[in-house]
Write an enzyme that holds these catalytic residues in place. Sequence first.
Site, short mmCIF file in Angstrom:
data_model
loop_
_atom_site.label_atom_id
_atom_site.label_comp_id
_atom_site.label_asym_id
_atom_site.label_seq_id
_atom_site.Cartn_x
_atom_site.Cartn_y
_atom_site.Cartn_z
N GLY A 10 8.64 30.83 -5.43
CA GLY A 10 8.83 30.48 -6.84
C GLY A 10 7.62 29.76 -7.41
N GLN A 11 7.73 29.33 -8.67
CA GLN A 11 6.62 28.69 -9.34
C GLN A 11 6.16 27.43 -8.61
OE1 GLN A 11 5.28 27.38 -13.85
NE2 GLN A 11 7.47 27.36 -13.39
N LEU A 37 20.58 28.96 1.08
CA LEU A 37 21.08 27.58 1.18
C LEU A 37 22.59 27.49 1.04
CD1 LEU A 37 18.56 25.55 -1.04
CD2 LEU A 37 18.58 25.73 1.44
N TYR A 61 18.55 27.62 -8.83
CA TYR A 61 18.97 28.55 -9.88
C TYR A 61 18.44 27.98 -11.19
CZ TYR A 61 22.09 31.32 -12.88
OH TYR A 61 22.60 32.18 -13.82
N ASP A 102 14.78 17.32 -16.36
CA ASP A 102 15.06 16.47 -17.52
C ASP A 102 16.41 16.81 -18.15
OD1 ASP A 102 13.86 18.97 -18.13
OD2 ASP A 102 13.37 18.31 -20.17
N TYR A 131 23.51 24.40 -16.59
CA TYR A 131 22.36 24.23 -15.69
C TYR A 131 22.14 22.76 -15.38
CZ TYR A 131 17.47 23.78 -14.32
OH TYR A 131 16.31 23.42 -13.67
N TRP A 156 9.72 20.88 -18.51
CA TRP A 156 8.83 21.90 -19.07
C TRP A 156 7.79 22.33 -18.03
CZ3 TRP A 156 7.27 20.22 -24.75
CH2 TRP A 156 8.40 19.82 -25.45
#
Length: 287
Positions: A10-11, A37, A61, A102, A131, A156
């Site tokens: 992932g990122q 997981l 997720y 956040d 989320y 962000w």
Amino acid sequence: MRVLVTGGNGQLGSEWVSYLNRQEVEFIALPSSDFDLTDHADTRRVMGNLKPDLIINCAGYTKVDQAEEEPEKAFAVNSEGVKNLADYCASNNIKLVHFSTDYVFPGTKEDLQNYPQGYSEDHSTDPVNTYGESKLAGEQAIRESGCEFIIIRVAWLCGKHGSNFVKKMLKMGREREELNVINDQLGCPSFAHNVVQNCWKLVAENKLGTYHICSEGKISWYDFAKEIFEQMEIQVNLKPVSSSEFPAKAKRPAFSLLNTQKISNITGIKLIDWKEGLKNLLAELRV
């Protein structure tokens, strides 16, 4: 020390792989497709085979709008899966680094007035979407497990890997003459490289607990987009608009700035101004 990076494709996981490749440390990164997981038995099998001393959990997720339609999937990964990991860490004396968001905070306009420097780590949480609720549940599972942990909240998030706002704006700015960007959601970006660098410092200093890592400043998505185009010298007619013009399934906080005073007091930590962070990222993307 042997390190396991979950969500390694992932990122954030990819950023960890790039960073750890330059460190003198033994590590393995597993993509989410190779390590589930949410499977209790699979968690124990993988952990038992690898025997890590430190787990850096980047699996998650992250489909904010889709989570409203499939909350079970969001909670399975972000809460139940994290609980599996944390419980194993507690039973086997493994330190856990985990990333949150956040979006655990309410983000009201009143909070913008009352907490202009942003939400501190110990501020009361109250997510406004599924989320955020699933990520908060994961945080709580870690704290209740009794394992040694570092929870890092970011906002962000953007980096050279994966999909993010900066890459999206660059693509759209080159394809369109005019763009509308939201101007009534305030926060500040976390740049992946800076997150990883500072998080590794916390590990090296044997710090534990919850920390916020983002860049310095307070901006809107419109401000962010405007600076992207200015730094890249892309000509586009950019218009600020309200969130009501971009209806979404998941509600977004109007204010989600993270206060970084706690981590900035630690020797060796380097937080960067958001414009500097953007400049560094754009330089990486040009390579």
